[in-house]
Every structure is written in structure tokens, then in C-alpha cells.
Design a protein around this motif. Structure first.
Motif, PDB file in Angstrom:
ATOM      1  N   ASP A   1      -3.806   8.344  53.651  1.00  0.00           N
ATOM      2  CA  ASP A   1      -3.027   7.225  54.234  1.00  0.00           C
ATOM      3  C   ASP A   1      -2.850   7.542  55.760  1.00  0.00           C
ATOM      4  N   VAL A   2      -3.673   6.852  56.350  1.00  0.00           N
ATOM      5  CA  VAL A   2      -4.017   6.648  57.793  1.00  0.00           C
ATOM      6  C   VAL A   2      -3.660   5.348  58.404  1.00  0.00           C
ATOM      7  N   ALA A   3      -3.009   5.096  59.390  1.00  0.00           N
ATOM      8  CA  ALA A   3      -2.944   3.715  60.011  1.00  0.00           C
ATOM      9  C   ALA A   3      -4.347   3.285  60.483  1.00  0.00           C
ATOM     10  N   SER A   4      -4.718   1.944  60.214  1.00  0.00           N
ATOM     11  CA  SER A   4      -5.797   1.830  60.702  1.00  0.00           C
ATOM     12  C   SER A   4      -5.946   0.794  61.971  1.00  0.00           C
ATOM     13  N   GLU A   5      -5.085   0.076  62.074  1.00  0.00           N
ATOM     14  CA  GLU A   5      -4.867  -0.899  63.106  1.00  0.00           C
ATOM     15  C   GLU A   5      -3.213  -1.378  63.478  1.00  0.00           C
ATOM     16  N   ALA A   6      -3.072  -1.614  64.797  1.00  0.00           N
ATOM     17  CA  ALA A   6      -1.760  -1.731  65.134  1.00  0.00           C
ATOM     18  C   ALA A   6      -1.549  -3.308  64.889  1.00  0.00           C
ATOM     19  N   ILE A   7       0.052  -3.451  64.459  1.00  0.00           N
ATOM     20  CA  ILE A   7       0.238  -4.584  64.153  1.00  0.00           C
ATOM     21  C   ILE A   7       0.634  -5.561  65.389  1.00  0.00           C
ATOM     22  N   ASN A   8       0.386  -6.855  65.662  1.00  0.00           N
ATOM     23  CA  ASN A   8       0.685  -7.283  66.583  1.00  0.00           C
ATOM     24  C   ASN A   8       1.668  -8.343  66.314  1.00  0.00           C
ATOM     25  N   ARG A   9       2.933  -8.164  66.511  1.00  0.00           N
ATOM     26  CA  ARG A   9       4.115  -9.245  65.801  1.00  0.00           C
ATOM     27  C   ARG A   9       3.832 -10.639  66.472  1.00  0.00           C
ATOM     28  N   ASP A  10       3.654 -10.779  67.681  1.00  0.00           N
ATOM     29  CA  ASP A  10       3.575 -12.220  68.301  1.00  0.00           C
ATOM     30  C   ASP A  10       2.207 -12.645  67.489  1.00  0.00           C
ATOM     31  N   GLU A  11       1.014 -12.470  67.344  1.00  0.00           N
ATOM     32  CA  GLU A  11       0.183 -12.898  66.686  1.00  0.00           C
ATOM     33  C   GLU A  11       0.427 -13.256  65.232  1.00  0.00           C
ATOM     34  N   ASN A  12       1.229 -12.370  64.443  1.00  0.00           N
ATOM     35  CA  ASN A  12       1.471 -12.764  63.314  1.00  0.00           C
ATOM     36  C   ASN A  12       2.672 -13.914  62.899  1.00  0.00           C
ATOM     37  N   LEU A  13       3.445 -14.139  63.847  1.00  0.00           N
ATOM     38  CA  LEU A  13       4.622 -15.030  63.956  1.00  0.00           C
ATOM     39  C   LEU A  13       4.114 -16.222  64.648  1.00  0.00           C
ATOM     40  N   LYS A  14       2.677 -16.295  64.997  1.00  0.00           N
ATOM     41  CA  LYS A  14       2.077 -17.600  65.959  1.00  0.00           C
ATOM     42  C   LYS A  14       2.250 -18.667  64.924  1.00  0.00           C
ATOM     43  N   ASN A  15       1.970 -18.550  63.689  1.00  0.00           N
ATOM     44  CA  ASN A  15       1.988 -19.503  62.369  1.00  0.00           C
ATOM     45  C   ASN A  15       3.092 -19.773  61.760  1.00  0.00           C
ATOM     46  N   ALA A  16       4.114 -19.003  62.058  1.00  0.00           N
ATOM     47  CA  ALA A  16       5.313 -19.319  61.304  1.00  0.00           C
ATOM     48  C   ALA A  16       6.100 -20.433  61.601  1.00  0.00           C
ATOM     49  N   PRO A  17       6.608 -21.131  60.414  1.00  0.00           N
ATOM     50  CA  PRO A  17       7.164 -22.338  60.780  1.00  0.00           C
ATOM     51  C   PRO A  17       8.607 -22.170  61.664  1.00  0.00           C
ATOM     52  N   ALA A  18       9.168 -21.031  61.410  1.00  0.00           N
ATOM     53  CA  ALA A  18      10.339 -20.937  62.338  1.00  0.00           C
ATOM     54  C   ALA A  18      10.542 -19.093  62.457  1.00  0.00           C
ATOM     55  N   ALA A  19      10.958 -18.942  63.564  1.00  0.00           N
ATOM     56  CA  ALA A  19      11.056 -17.495  63.872  1.00  0.00           C
ATOM     57  C   ALA A  19      12.151 -17.277  64.999  1.00  0.00           C
ATOM     58  N   ALA A  20      12.923 -16.150  64.739  1.00  0.00           N
ATOM     59  CA  ALA A  20      13.874 -15.676  65.683  1.00  0.00           C
ATOM     60  C   ALA A  20      13.984 -14.246  65.787  1.00  0.00           C
ATOM     61  N   ALA A  21      14.054 -13.724  67.049  1.00  0.00           N
ATOM     62  CA  ALA A  21      14.240 -12.383  67.488  1.00  0.00           C
ATOM     63  C   ALA A  21      13.021 -11.519  66.590  1.00  0.00           C
TER      64      ALA A  21
END
Length: 95
Positions: free
Chosen positions: A65-85
Motif C-alpha cells: 500500500d504505497v501512494a503512486s502519484e499525487a492528486i491534482n485537485r484542480d485538474e480533476n475538477l476541470k471537467n466538473a459541471p459545477a465546483a465550489a471550494a
């Protein structure tokens, strides 16, 4: 144990399933085959055999159980229809 056609019809009625005469006969044959298999299994002498937690035995091979890559929140939310905070915004489901 053996089931007759009336037994299968009664079970179908209790389950609220419509069943034809041909299906009744096929289902009775299948259920009686299952009961016969269970009876054969019950005749097997299992004295001195330890119960098993899994039929194949052994241990599960799990990866480290090892983290493999950092999560890029902005990149993940880029395609979201709506985001807040920094979170996805979804429509209310429960009133």
C-alpha cells in the motif's frame, strides 16, 4: 427430499412468479437434481477434516500500500459541471 409439480407451483405463487407448465416441470427437475447433490454431499465422511475459511486456502496476495502519484485537485475538477471550494457540486437528491 423431492419436490412435486404442486410444490413448485406453490413456491412460484409465493414468489409472485408466473410459471408455465413446461417451466414447472423443468424447475422441478432442476431443484430435485440440486437436492440429490446435497444428499450425496451429506453422506461424505468429514470427520477429522478442519473447516476451511476459503475453498482454495492460502493467503491473499496483496500489493504494498504505497501512494503512486499525487492528486491534482484542480485538474480533476476541470471537467466538473459545477465546483465550489475544491469540491464537486451535485444536485440535491433527498428533500
Amino acid at each position: 427430499m423431492s419436490l412435486g409439480l404442486d410444490d413448485v407451483r406453490r413456491i412460484a405463487h409465493l414468489a409472485r412468479i408466473e410459471i408455465t407448465d413446461a417451466e414447472t416441470q423443468a424447475t422441478a427437475a432442476q431443484l430435485n437434481d440440486i437436492f440429490a447433490m446435497i444428499e450425496r454431499m451429506q453422506k461424505i465422511d468429514t470427520r477429522g477434516i478442519e473447516p476451511m475459511a476459503h475453498p482454495l486456502g492460502g493467503d491473499q496476495r496483496l500489493r504494498e500500500d504505497v501512494a503512486s502519484e499525487a492528486i491534482n485537485r484542480d485538474e480533476n475538477l476541470k471537467n466538473a459541471p459545477a465546483a465550489a471550494a475544491g469540491l464537486f457540486v451535485v444536485p440535491r437528491v433527498i428533500e
